[in-house]
Design an enzyme around this catalytic site. Structure first.
Site: not given
Length: 325
Positions: A53, A183, A196, A200
């Site tokens: 990205i 996310s 993870y 976030k």
């Protein structure tokens, strides 16, 4: 009366159709287009710009006339991205700044001072926090201490440190905009990727608090929460679609476009995803009891799918193995 009822039904069916086929939240999609005047001639610093990205964001921003600072650990990959921008952008308006977010605070401070000095000392207008550690896929209890530290060092600690060092320069100018690539895993439970997800959630909490503290001093924050995104490298949320897979992922190009739309319209948060992830995000946000119940029902099956590299976004996870008694 019948005509009114028919009109209401038609409107309801239209909204359901729009929701089912949407690739972002309703507020984001209502904005339609990028506000180019908010980007042109602005200095935009992107971390994680060597691939995924970040690389696609660089290309989009270059086409909008931004002055770019590209950062990542791999200098040769940054050079590759810069070379790809030739012809679309003046070479003197793209600078590379190799950066490892796990380095010392002194090194991060030197990087910030370097970024601020580029382009005749114009200063950084947009800081796009895109760098992320490739998260391990396993159950929450199977993640190693090394994995926990590696994830948080990049996704949280390094990102926050860079922000703390850059923000004073923005405050002096009374303008600046942090764009945080978070996310969907920062909005909902993410079985199979708990650490993870935790990183976030931490980012979301920090940056929403930061915005509330500094908004009246000219600092803006946009938190972007993508779900599954298709790219060429398969790291973080940017996962390549496997051949034969039925997973529907937003393209990296569309994700970058929507991210820039969100930033240029000053949105505080934006969600980018197809169904079913988008629907789960709405449930977790507005009807958390149902949203969390749904994730509890699929949690074990999702961990197994993640470990086996299967489709972790399939509704069929609801109908898999039941909890052992």
């Amino acid at each position: 009366m019948l005509a009114v009822a028919q009109l209401f039904l038609a409107l309801l069916l239209f909204l359901i159709f729009k929701f089912v086929t949407a690739d972002g939240d309703f507020t984001l999609l209502s904005k339609k287009h990028v506000k180019r005047e908010e980007i042109e001639d602005k200095v935009v610093w992107i971390t994680g710009a060597s691939r995924g990205i970040g690389e696609v964001l660089a290309k989009h921003l270059a086409s909008l006339g931004a002055k770019l600072i590209l950062s990542a650990r791999n200098e040769s990959e940054l050079e590759r991205v810069k070379n790809q921008l030739k012809g679309k952008h003046a070479p003197e308006e793209v600078e590379i700044l190799p950066l490892d977010l796990t380095c010392s605070e002194d090194s991060l401070r030197l990087a910030v001072e370097k970024a601020e000095s580029l382009f005749s000392g114009a200063g950084v207008d947009y800081m796009i926090h895109n760098a992320a550690y490739e998260r391990p896929k396993s159950s929450a209890l199977d993640v190693t201490e090394e994995g926990v530290k590696a994830t948080f060092n990049v996704n949280v600690l390094g990102t926050i440190s860079l922000t703390r060092l850059l923000a004073p320069f923005m405050l002096k100018r009374r303008r600046g905009h942090f764009v945080v690539m978070s996310s969907a895993a920062g909005k909902t439970p993410d079985p199979g990727q708990a650490v993870y997800s935790a990183s976030k959630f931490a980012l979301n909490g920090y940056f929403h608090s930061l915005r509330s503290e500094l908004f009246q001093k000219g600092i803006m924050v946009t938190v972007v929460c993508p779900g599954p995104v298709e790219t060429s490298n398969g790291t973080g949320d940017t996962i390549s679609v496997k051949k034969g897979s039925r997973e529907k992922r937003v393209s990296a190009e569309r994700c970058a476009e929507l991210t820039i739309i969100a930033a240029t319209h000053g949105l505080k948060e934006a969600w980018i995803s197809y169904q079913p992830v988008l629907g789960v995000m709405y449930l977790a946000q507005y009807v958390p009891t149902i949203g969390y119940w749904l994730m509890d029902m699929i949690g074990g099956n999702r961990v197994e799918a993640a470990v086996n590299k299967g489709n972790i976004y399939s509704l069929s996870l609801l109908f898999g193995k039941k909890k052992a008694t």
